[in-house]
Design a protein around this motif. Structure first.
Motif, PDB file in Angstrom:
ATOM      1  N   PHE A  60       7.358  -7.133  -1.314  1.00 26.06           N
ATOM      2  CA  PHE A  60       6.230  -7.626  -1.214  1.00 26.06           C
ATOM      3  C   PHE A  60       6.057  -9.204  -1.641  1.00 26.06           C
ATOM      4  CE2 PHE A  60       2.382  -8.611  -2.559  1.00 26.06           C
ATOM      5  CZ  PHE A  60       1.520  -9.050  -2.069  1.00 26.06           C
ATOM      6  N   ALA A  61       6.798  -9.239  -2.920  1.00 23.67           N
ATOM      7  CA  ALA A  61       6.555 -10.709  -3.179  1.00 23.67           C
ATOM      8  C   ALA A  61       7.488 -12.223  -2.332  1.00 23.67           C
ATOM      9  CB  ALA A  61       7.098 -11.134  -5.082  1.00 23.67           C
ATOM     10  N   VAL A  62       8.692 -11.279  -1.728  1.00 25.87           N
ATOM     11  CA  VAL A  62       9.695 -12.094  -1.370  1.00 25.87           C
ATOM     12  C   VAL A  62       9.555 -12.544  -0.578  1.00 25.87           C
ATOM     13  CG1 VAL A  62      11.419 -11.607  -0.087  1.00 25.87           C
ATOM     14  CG2 VAL A  62      11.910 -11.144  -2.512  1.00 25.87           C
ATOM     15  N   TRP A  84       7.430   9.613 -11.917  1.00 18.00           N
ATOM     16  CA  TRP A  84       8.627   8.811 -11.697  1.00 18.00           C
ATOM     17  C   TRP A  84       9.011   8.031 -11.029  1.00 18.00           C
ATOM     18  CZ3 TRP A  84       9.104   6.788 -16.922  1.00 18.00           C
ATOM     19  CH2 TRP A  84       8.316   7.819 -17.557  1.00 18.00           C
ATOM     20  N   GLY A  85       8.851   9.022 -10.355  1.00 20.26           N
ATOM     21  CA  GLY A  85       9.208   7.912  -8.328  1.00 20.26           C
ATOM     22  C   GLY A  85       8.454   7.554  -7.934  1.00 20.26           C
ATOM     23  N   GLY A  86       7.560   7.287  -7.886  1.00 20.28           N
ATOM     24  CA  GLY A  86       6.476   5.981  -7.404  1.00 20.28           C
ATOM     25  C   GLY A  86       6.150   4.870  -8.632  1.00 20.28           C
ATOM     26  N   LEU A  87       6.618   5.442 -10.125  1.00 16.90           N
ATOM     27  CA  LEU A  87       6.892   3.868 -10.324  1.00 16.90           C
ATOM     28  C   LEU A  87       7.848   2.750  -9.996  1.00 16.90           C
ATOM     29  CD1 LEU A  87       6.001   2.713 -12.909  1.00 16.90           C
ATOM     30  CD2 LEU A  87       7.610   3.401 -14.299  1.00 16.90           C
ATOM     31  N   ILE A  88       8.983   3.869 -10.002  1.00 13.99           N
ATOM     32  CA  ILE A  88      10.779   3.191  -9.399  1.00 13.99           C
ATOM     33  C   ILE A  88      10.048   2.498  -8.274  1.00 13.99           C
ATOM     34  CG2 ILE A  88      12.818   3.526  -9.022  1.00 13.99           C
ATOM     35  CD1 ILE A  88      13.025   5.640 -10.853  1.00 13.99           C
ATOM     36  N   GLY A  89       9.537   3.293  -7.304  1.00  9.47           N
ATOM     37  CA  GLY A  89       9.265   2.561  -5.277  1.00  9.47           C
ATOM     38  C   GLY A  89       8.531   1.462  -5.775  1.00  9.47           C
ATOM     39  N   VAL A  90       7.679   1.397  -6.592  1.00 12.02           N
ATOM     40  CA  VAL A  90       6.342   0.232  -6.873  1.00 12.02           C
ATOM     41  C   VAL A  90       6.701  -1.467  -7.573  1.00 12.02           C
ATOM     42  CG1 VAL A  90       4.301  -0.924  -8.268  1.00 12.02           C
ATOM     43  CG2 VAL A  90       3.882   1.731  -7.214  1.00 12.02           C
ATOM     44  N   PHE A  91       7.647  -0.471  -8.196  1.00 11.41           N
ATOM     45  CA  PHE A  91       8.194  -2.023  -8.926  1.00 11.41           C
ATOM     46  C   PHE A  91       9.650  -2.576  -7.557  1.00 11.41           C
ATOM     47  CE2 PHE A  91      12.739  -3.665  -9.856  1.00 11.41           C
ATOM     48  CZ  PHE A  91      12.616  -4.971 -11.257  1.00 11.41           C
ATOM     49  N   VAL A  92      10.355  -1.662  -6.958  1.00 11.34           N
ATOM     50  CA  VAL A  92      11.351  -2.278  -5.718  1.00 11.34           C
ATOM     51  C   VAL A  92      10.269  -3.027  -4.643  1.00 11.34           C
ATOM     52  CG1 VAL A  92      12.626  -0.721  -4.208  1.00 11.34           C
ATOM     53  CG2 VAL A  92      12.424   0.085  -6.189  1.00 11.34           C
ATOM     54  N   ASN A 141       0.554  -1.442   0.167  1.00 16.42           N
ATOM     55  CA  ASN A 141       0.138   0.131  -0.137  1.00 16.42           C
ATOM     56  C   ASN A 141       0.887   1.430   0.140  1.00 16.42           C
ATOM     57  OD1 ASN A 141      -2.700   1.557   0.073  1.00 16.42           O
ATOM     58  ND2 ASN A 141      -2.560   1.426   2.399  1.00 16.42           N
ATOM     59  N   ILE A 142       1.970   1.142   0.537  1.00 12.85           N
ATOM     60  CA  ILE A 142       3.140   2.757   0.620  1.00 12.85           C
ATOM     61  C   ILE A 142       3.287   2.781  -1.086  1.00 12.85           C
ATOM     62  CG2 ILE A 142       4.421   3.322   1.525  1.00 12.85           C
ATOM     63  CD1 ILE A 142       4.970   1.623   3.496  1.00 12.85           C
ATOM     64  N   GLY A 143       3.473   1.628  -1.770  1.00 12.68           N
ATOM     65  CA  GLY A 143       4.507   2.286  -2.984  1.00 12.68           C
ATOM     66  C   GLY A 143       3.721   2.483  -3.594  1.00 12.68           C
ATOM     67  N   LEU A 144       1.303   2.121  -3.343  1.00 13.75           N
ATOM     68  CA  LEU A 144       1.183   3.159  -4.365  1.00 13.75           C
ATOM     69  C   LEU A 144       0.624   3.833  -4.148  1.00 13.75           C
ATOM     70  CD1 LEU A 144      -1.514  -0.398  -4.201  1.00 13.75           C
ATOM     71  CD2 LEU A 144      -0.375   0.151  -6.301  1.00 13.75           C
ATOM     72  N   ARG A 145       0.702   4.515  -3.302  1.00  9.83           N
ATOM     73  CA  ARG A 145       0.453   5.526  -2.717  1.00  9.83           C
ATOM     74  C   ARG A 145       1.430   6.951  -3.318  1.00  9.83           C
ATOM     75  NH1 ARG A 145      -0.342   5.526   3.711  1.00  9.83           N
ATOM     76  NH2 ARG A 145      -2.364   4.311   3.820  1.00  9.83           N
ATOM     77  N   LEU A 146       2.539   6.731  -3.956  1.00 10.61           N
ATOM     78  CA  LEU A 146       3.553   7.130  -4.282  1.00 10.61           C
ATOM     79  C   LEU A 146       2.757   8.039  -5.645  1.00 10.61           C
ATOM     80  CD1 LEU A 146       7.007   5.017  -3.236  1.00 10.61           C
ATOM     81  CD2 LEU A 146       5.722   7.221  -2.685  1.00 10.61           C
ATOM     82  N   ARG A 147       3.798   9.058  -6.552  1.00 10.35           N
ATOM     83  CA  ARG A 147       3.101   9.083  -8.052  1.00 10.35           C
ATOM     84  C   ARG A 147       4.623   9.872  -8.336  1.00 10.35           C
ATOM     85  NH1 ARG A 147      -2.355  10.455  -7.839  1.00 10.35           N
ATOM     86  NH2 ARG A 147      -3.301  10.848  -5.555  1.00 10.35           N
TER      87      ARG A 147
END
Length: 742
Positions: free
Chosen positions: A687-689, A674-682, A666-672
């Protein structure tokens, strides 16, 4: 159906094999792995059996293979064959023996030659360093004059420059000793010779290798000066005791230099020979490594076959081998085909079905709870809608801001469609503030339903055991009261849970009692409280009837069966006594008037009766039945509570999933941006691990453990009876796998 409810139906048969084809037939059965042989020569020692010599030959080949394995260790890795070799014919043992014995002899000869060469290399190396250190000693010793020694006719040295009263013959001994023995060696020399010697030693700067153990050794070079033959003999004995090597060392420097040159030449030649010997040894090991696993498999198969043949009876007159085998009846055709092939000579998913079923069940429960990574799936559309509550135009932003949680009122037309969600939990519950309270109750009831249904199924399976063993008494006095007890109490509880789910009414839902209250009322019969209104007519009478039937089933299980068994036992004794008396009357007519025969027969009858009385003990039977009744009644309660572990696992899984979603994803989805795109990926990677590590691996193993326990304990104790002994077929695969694990 028999293989589902009990162990596989087995058959005991005799095999009559021709002696010439017995080896091949046993080999085919070993490849098949479906037959267990009985030992027909239990009273015959291992050394007196027919094929003991063949077994010894196989053990000799195993000894050679172990020798080759030890030689290859840490030097060459044996190559695994692409496929296991076929079982060799008996005549191939001679070829294999010749090959392995030849290879063993050549390798032993190469090892002996290598050890002898390395021993000579060690001695020449020690002599080389000794000559160098001795030369250094005579050149650097300042206390000795150039003419300190003179050689006399006896080969000893004379002292020239010392005073006349100490003039005498002076000699020296040079050698090499292990470094760890040097201190004790020096101390003993000093004590035995009483200080009448001069000792000089130096550490050898080269690390040597023991030719036998191949361990590194460190040595010291020493030179001892003494006076007199008596001291020389003492020094020799001490050197022998400490295993010190004494080397001849000439006193003149020219002879030492000439001797050192000769030693160096011999060392160069010796190194060349050692290299060639090691190359020959490596070629032998390479040949062994290429075929070692194939040879080992062949020898193990031959040895296993001869062990089986030693368990058979050999009929010399008819030239046949007789064997007795256990095998599954369902595999009779495969075994016959294997035997025919030997005469010519040319379990559901292997137990993994439990994991498969657990995976299917986890998907099923996930759909029931409508929970996928803490999010619900709106597949069929929700049965609830908030829009009818605001038809008068009161729906606005202010209402949403001031009422974060909207109460869905089913009394308003259109809020509830009247049709429940077709399968699982309505996704509207994911927005409710009391979601956790509702889901806890729902999951707990689902666990209870699943547990009771499975236990009832286990009791039903016990009926198949009673029918199979033709135990009519157990059906009437055990199975029927068990079913009455569990259905009247726990089966009715399941019915009430499902009935309340299905019988939903808006007007009575607020006053309908909980399932726990209904369950308590089955024993208290208290309906004075208006909040405890019954869910259907005559509920009190129905529950009273079920309670009475459950109470009747307890003495039904406990008391009737022991007394019937005692009555049957007495009846059998009476029948045996009547038959015995009839026999006595017949014998009395044909015997002498003394009647002694009848008295003896009567005494025999009383003795038989005493034996039967010892075999049947009413107290033991009654106690056993009481234990069974108590275990069953209390087990139904404790096992039902034990099934709640499924609820606990589901609750823990859901909470962990929600924590990972809210605290990570949920923290990554709140970011907006290009930083949000990279943040969602990280953050998705994290989250997956965590999801795989915690939810899939840790929680999966925990669920597997608890489900396995529920299957083996709570479910199977209703019907499982373990008897007999484990079927252990003769199989080359099991033999080779067991050897590989060792």
């Amino acid at each position: 159906m028999a293989s589902v409810f009990r162990s596989e139906e087995m058959c005991l048969s005799q095999l009559f094999l021709q002696v010439e084809a017995a080896y091949c037939c046993v080999a085919e059965l070993g490849e098949l792995g479906l037959v267990q042989f009985k030992d027909l020569n239990v009273n015959v020692s291992s050394f007196q059996r027919k094929f003991v010599n063949e077994v010894r030959r196989c053990e000799s080949l195993e000894r050679i293979l172990r020798f080759l394995e030890d030689e290859m260790q840490n030097e060459i890795v044996a190559q695994l064959p692409e496929r296991p070799p076929p079982t060799p014919l008996p005549r191939e043992m001679i070829t294999l023996e010749t090959l392995l014995e030849k290879l063993e002899g050549e390798l032993q000869e190469a090892n002996q030659n290598q050890q002898a060469l390395k021993k000579s290399f060690l001695e020449l190396t020690e002599l080389k360093h000794l000559l160098k250190k001795t030369q250094d000693f005579f050149e650097t010793e300042t206390n000795l004059a150039d003419d300190f020694f003179t050689e006399d006719t006896s080969g000893l040295l004379e002292l020239r420059t010392v005073p006349a009263y100490v003039t005498g013959k002076l000699g020296f001994t040079a050698g090499v000793i292990n470094r760890e023995r040097m201190a004790s060696f020096e101390r003993l020399l000093w004590r035995v010779c009483r200080g009448n010697i001069y000792l000089k030693f130096s550490e050898m700067d080269t690390t040597l290798e023991d030719p036998v153990t191949k361990e590194e050794i460190k040595k010291n070079i020493f030179i001892i000066f003494y006076q007199g033959e008596q001291l020389r003999q003492k020094i020799r004995k001490i050197c022998d005791g400490f295993r010190a090597t004494i080397y001849p060392c000439p006193e003149p420097a020219a002879e030492r230099r000439e001797m050192l040159a000769g030693v160096n030449m011999k060392l160069e030649d010796l190194i060349t020979v050692i290299t060639q010997t090691e190359s020959h040894r490596q070629r032998l090991l390479q040949e062994a490594a290429a075929n070692w696993h194939s040879w080992a498999i062949k020898v193990q198969k031959m040895k296993a076959i001869y062990h089986i043949l030693n368990m058979c009876n050999i009929d010399v007159t008819q030239q046949c081998a007789i064997a007795e085998i256990w095998f599954p009846v369902a595999d009779t055709g495969r075994i016959k085909r294997a035997l025919e092939q030997g005469m010519i000579w040319n379990t559901f998913f292997h137990g993994r079905y439990l994991i498969l079923l657990m995976g299917i069940f986890s998907i099923y429960t996930g759909l029931i709870y409508n929970d996928c990574f803490s999010k619900s799936l709106n597949i069929f559309g929700s049965s609830w809608s908030v829009r009818p509550m605001f038809r008068n135009g009161t729906w606005n932003t202010y209402v949403m801001e001031t009422n974060p949680y909207l109460q869905l009122d089913p009394a308003i037309p259109g809020v509830y469609s009247g049709n429940p969600y077709p399968f699982g939990i309505d996704p509207i519950w994911n927005l409710a503030s009391n979601k956790l309270t509702f889901l806890n109750s729902y999951k707990m009831k689902m666990s209870v339903i699943l547990g009771i249904v499975q236990m009832v199924f286990g009791v039903i399976l016990s009926l198949f055991n009673h029918i199979y063993f033709r135990r009519t008494l157990n059906i009437v006095l055990q199975f029927i009261p068990e079913m009455i007890f569990i259905l009247c109490l726990f089966g009715y509880l399941v019915f009430m849970i499902i009935f309340k789910w299905c019988h939903f009414d808006v007007h009575v839902s607020r006053h309908a009692p909980s399932i726990l209250i209904h369950f308590i009322n089955m024993f208290l019969f208290n309906y004075d409280d208006p909040s405890n209104a019954p869910l259907y007519k005559h509920q009190q009478e129905v529950q009273s009837f079920f309670v009475v039937m459950a109470l009747i089933s307890v003495p039904w299980m406990l008391l009737i069966k022991p007394f019937i068994l005692r009555a049957n036992h007495r009846k059998s004794l009476l029948q045996a006594s009547v038959m015995q008396n009839a026999t006595e009357d017949v014998e009395g007519d044909n015997s002498s008037p003394s009647g002694s025969t009848g008295q003896r027969a009567s005494a025999g009858a009383h003795g038989a009766e005493d034996d039967h009385e010892e075999e049947f003990n009413f107290g033991d039977v009654f106690v056993h039945q009481a234990i069974h009744t108590i275990e069953y009644c209390l087990g139904c309660i404790s096992n039902t509570a034990s099934y709640l572990r499924l609820w606990a696992l589901s609750l823990a899984h859901a909470q962990l999933s929600e924590v990972l979603w809210t605290m990570v994803m949920n923290i990554g989805l709140r970011l907006r941006g290009w930083g949000g795109l990279i943040g969602v990926f990280v953050i998705f990677t994290i989250f997956a691990v965590l999801t795989v590590a915690i939810l899939l691996i840790m929680e999966g193993l925990s669920a597997f453990l608890h489900a396995l326990r529920l299957h083996w304990v709570e479910f199977q104790n209703k019907f499982y009876v373990g008897a007999g002994y484990k079927f252990a077929p003769f199989s080359f695969k099991y033999i080779l796998d067991g050897t590989a694990e060792e």
